[in-house]
Design a protein around this motif. Sequence first.
Motif, short mmCIF file in Angstrom:
data_model
loop_
_atom_site.label_atom_id
_atom_site.label_comp_id
_atom_site.label_asym_id
_atom_site.label_seq_id
_atom_site.Cartn_x
_atom_site.Cartn_y
_atom_site.Cartn_z
N GLU A 77 -0.81 -11.36 10.57
CA GLU A 77 -0.87 -10.45 9.67
C GLU A 77 0.25 -9.49 10.14
O GLU A 77 0.15 -8.94 11.51
CB GLU A 77 -1.91 -9.61 9.46
CG GLU A 77 -1.82 -8.30 8.49
CD GLU A 77 -3.08 -7.56 8.13
OE1 GLU A 77 -3.12 -6.28 7.83
OE2 GLU A 77 -4.24 -8.22 8.18
N ASP B 67 2.87 -6.18 9.08
CA ASP B 67 2.86 -4.92 8.53
C ASP B 67 4.56 -4.46 8.41
O ASP B 67 4.78 -4.33 9.45
CB ASP B 67 2.30 -3.67 8.94
CG ASP B 67 0.58 -4.21 8.61
OD1 ASP B 67 0.16 -4.90 7.93
OD2 ASP B 67 -0.44 -3.42 9.23
N LYS C 92 2.05 -5.58 3.48
CA LYS C 92 1.25 -6.26 4.45
C LYS C 92 1.52 -7.84 4.12
O LYS C 92 1.29 -8.05 2.92
CB LYS C 92 -0.20 -6.04 4.20
CG LYS C 92 -0.63 -4.40 4.86
CD LYS C 92 -1.67 -4.13 4.75
CE LYS C 92 -2.31 -2.97 5.31
NZ LYS C 92 -2.06 -2.73 6.91
N LYS D 208 -0.03 -11.46 5.12
CA LYS D 208 -1.01 -12.35 5.57
C LYS D 208 -0.46 -13.82 5.58
O LYS D 208 -0.42 -14.21 4.56
CB LYS D 208 -2.33 -12.22 5.19
CG LYS D 208 -2.98 -10.91 5.43
CD LYS D 208 -4.29 -10.54 4.80
CE LYS D 208 -4.89 -9.15 5.14
NZ LYS D 208 -6.13 -9.08 4.56
N GLU E 284 0.88 -1.19 -0.19
CA GLU E 284 0.20 0.11 0.05
C GLU E 284 0.92 1.15 -0.13
O GLU E 284 1.69 1.44 1.01
CB GLU E 284 -0.96 0.20 1.35
CG GLU E 284 -1.95 -1.06 1.28
CD GLU E 284 -2.83 -1.23 2.47
OE1 GLU E 284 -2.85 0.15 3.28
OE2 GLU E 284 -3.58 -1.78 2.60
#
Length: 448
Positions: free
Chosen positions: A109, A111, A16, A18, A6
């Motif tokens: 998750e 970041d 990110k 996952k 992003e």
Amino acid sequence: MNITQEKIDDLNAVVKIKISPEDYTEKVDKSIKEQAKKSNLPGFRKGMVPAAHIKKMYGKSILIETINTLLSENLNKFLTDSKVEILGQPVPVMDDSKDFKWDGADEFEFDYEIGLAPAVDITITSKDKFVQYNVKADEETLASRIKNIRRSYGKMSNPEVSADEDVLYAELAQLSPDGSVFEGGINSTGSIRLDLVKDKAILKSLTGRKKDDVFELDVQKAFDNNETVIAKLLNIGEEEAKDLKSNFQVTVKNVNRLEEADLNQEFFDKIFGEGVVTDEAGFTAKITEEIEGMFKQDADRKLQNDMYTQLTESVKMDLPDEFLRKWLKATNEKLSDAELAEGYDDFAKNLKWTLIENKIIKDNSLEIKYEDVFATAKQRLDAQFKMYSPAPLPEEQLAEYTATFLQEKDNANRIFEEVKAIKVFEYIQSVATLDQKDIAYNKFIEMN
């Protein structure tokens, strides 16, 4: 596994990652089974520990290690495959709201903040101008060099009284604040070189000295707090010399004077080989050529520094400064906020230059070959060996040392970066306009 990026702005983004159980379960189970085969626990035969027992004892730590491996491998692969040009390394985003159970059923998750490399717009043309200095030997520098060479080949004499370039061979005894000799203090026999004395009043007091003279000397004031000179004189470490406050009692044992060698054919042949130089004019010309060759290295460094400064200032680019400060703190735990604030501008300037270098190399297809790296490393090692012995190493032996030297990753990286810089500077010089300017060495020194 799902990885997305992003973009926050032109210089910052978040990646990110996952991870679901199907991404890690098989790897965790495999690690548990391997651990079971190697384990030697009380109550079980070696290699016969049930996997369930290993999972109960070490399952969480094995899971954490597996997740960390997955993150590292896949984050790097994603950035490489996506051809994302980043600065520094990804920084994990701390999120206390995420409470993982680490029970083998979690959906994870994570970041990561990343700093994006800015676009670099640079084209070197003849409109880019730099001054290339041709440094010439001024009379004072030339005379000093000739004098040093003549003294190096001269004869030692022992005059009755000292002059301002003589050496006092003396005993030195540390004094207490009351002026008495400090019992158990520093006692040394050394050579006080008058040409190294910086304080004019002390230098004047040291001239006219003779054998058996006794006097008091403030070594810090005499040598302008030069711990290297003081340490050598007193035969102590430089740290101790740096903190030394005491004066010393000096007892002169001898006055030594190095007489300059005569400018005759024997002297010329010793320095340059038989018949190469036959008179004083030829001697002076040779010494001038020698020192101006050394000056050229200084001039080249000056030119490169001017290129670095001019281009880093003229090429406009923004950096993800906030991210870079955060990354520097994350990777240097001992770095204080004050140190970061003080050093960040220089760091950012060097980073800009690296981006400029990379752009020039890419746009102009400059190649950095292994043979260039090897040749440069070989030159550096050869110069180091010559500091200890003037006799050159056999070519084959020097090549072997070089190959061994480059097997160390840090050495190879350092020489690679040096060759990279040389290639870029050579390219800039070949394209830009270089205004030639003659300058005397003493004036050149004032510029730096």
